[in-house]
Design an enzyme around this catalytic site. Structure first.
Site, short mmCIF file in Angstrom:
data_model
loop_
_atom_site.label_atom_id
_atom_site.label_comp_id
_atom_site.label_asym_id
_atom_site.label_seq_id
_atom_site.Cartn_x
_atom_site.Cartn_y
_atom_site.Cartn_z
N SER A 100 -2.79 3.16 -0.90
CA SER A 100 -3.55 3.89 -1.93
C SER A 100 -4.33 4.99 -1.23
O SER A 100 -5.31 4.71 -0.53
CB SER A 100 -4.49 2.95 -2.68
OG SER A 100 -3.77 1.95 -3.35
N LYS A 143 -1.82 5.23 -9.53
CA LYS A 143 -2.58 4.14 -8.92
C LYS A 143 -4.08 4.31 -9.16
O LYS A 143 -4.81 3.33 -9.37
CB LYS A 143 -2.29 4.06 -7.42
CG LYS A 143 -3.07 2.95 -6.70
CD LYS A 143 -2.76 1.57 -7.25
CE LYS A 143 -3.63 0.49 -6.64
NZ LYS A 143 -3.31 0.20 -5.22
N LYS A 169 -13.26 2.22 -2.49
CA LYS A 169 -12.52 3.38 -1.99
C LYS A 169 -11.72 4.03 -3.11
O LYS A 169 -11.72 5.26 -3.27
CB LYS A 169 -11.58 2.96 -0.86
CG LYS A 169 -10.55 4.02 -0.45
CD LYS A 169 -9.60 3.50 0.60
CE LYS A 169 -8.61 2.49 0.08
NZ LYS A 169 -7.53 3.08 -0.73
#
Length: 317
Positions: free
Chosen positions: A109, A183, A251
């Site tokens: 990711s 995502k 994150k």
């Protein structure tokens, strides 16, 4: 008989070599499943001992990331962040190691712009590229039920489809970078739903109801979800063993907000959720599963951070 055959899963025999970079919580299971499916897997991880757990499944261990990529038809990347990917693929020489025509599949990711840059760098070297992050956590990686969101050229996606089938269900979203964009949307929904489930269960407990029973009552109704089923259970049993760490969730929500700012969007809900995860990490809970966000909700309400499961009634304070 292989472990995959014992589970009744299809196996294959293939001469294709896959270089696998990043043997973390999910990467371990993904590399294992590839080996069990008949691929020749060469793995690399910064901490070699984590990769060495794969030897019993027939996986070879490389001393360097470039060494794992050299001679591979496909290089699968499951590193922790965008900077990690840039360091290993560019400075670490991974993109210079495979034979032109090989495929590089970044399943980490990472920011959309990083995926787009890596695609340009790969194609300049004659390599095919996909960004293909996944959702489903450790359970999905172990069971082969991950959701794969891919960005790149359709012909590359079709060539890699058999590999994706080992991991779970794959969808081609669009050109390079759109897998990462999908995502980000996924992580926004996951983080926001975790926060909603956490607040709901804390409200139930403070009101005198057993949150475990409230969760049970909601299963199958309109409020049901994978988050309620899996992470709601974690919240009522204080199970914080990470399937996905809170630092990773932070994150991703922070990356989503940066992407939104670049598109001149104001997203108030995920801004709040990102702040909650930032506080959770600041309080030392970053290595816990992202369901541990309930600990931050409890902390804000001056409740013990872990629910007293020995008191199933969740009595009022």
């Amino acid at each position: 008989m292989t472990a995959a055959e014992q589970r009744g899963e299809p196996t294959m025999t293939t001469g294709e070599t896959i270089g696998f970079l990043g043997i973390g919580i999910m990467g371990f299971h993904m590399a294992r499943r590839l080996a069990e499916a008949g691929y020749r897997v060469v793995a690399w991880n910064r901490t070699r001992s984590k990769a060495e757990r794969l030897v019993e499944f027939g996986v070879s261990i490389a001393d360097t990331a470039a060494g794992a990529a050299r001679g591979a038809a496909t290089v699968v990347v499951m590193l922790g962040s965008g900077p990690d990917c840039e360091e290993v693929l560019l400075a670490g020489g991974v993109l210079d190691a495979p034979t032109p025509g090989a495929r590089v599949v970044v399943m980490s990711s990472i920011p959309v712009a990083t995926a787009e840059q890596l695609a340009r760098e790969a194609e300049a070297r004659g390599l095919a590229f996909l960004d293909a992050p996944v959702s489903g956590g450790e359970r999905g990686a172990a069971a082969g039920t991950l959701t794969v969101m891919a960005g790149g050229r359709p012909e590359v996606f079709e060539a890699v489809r058999p590999i994706f089938a080992v991991f779970g269900r794959a969808t081609l979203i669009g050109p390079a970078g759109t897998g990462e964009l999908a995502k980000l949307v996924n992580q926004m929904l996951v983080g926001s739903t975790i926060a909603a489930v956490a607040e709901g269960l804390v409200l139930a407990e403070r009101g005198g109801a057993d949150p475990a029973k409230v969760r049970e009552a909601l299963l199958g109704g309109f409020a049901d979800s994978t988050i309620l089923r899996q992470h709601g259970e974690r919240m009522v049993t204080n199970d914080w063993k990470p399937g996905a760490m809170s630092t990773v969730q932070l994150k991703d929500t922070s990356t989503a907000l940066a992407q939104a700012r670049g598109l001149d969007l104001d997203l108030p809900l995920i801004t709040l959720v990102d702040g909650l995860y930032a506080d959770l990490v600041a309080h030392g809970d970053g290595s816990l599963d992202h369901a541990a966000l309930v600990r931050e909700i409890r902390r804000r309400n001056h409740l013990p951070v872990d629910r007293p499961v020995a008191d199933p009634a969740g009595a009022k304070p």
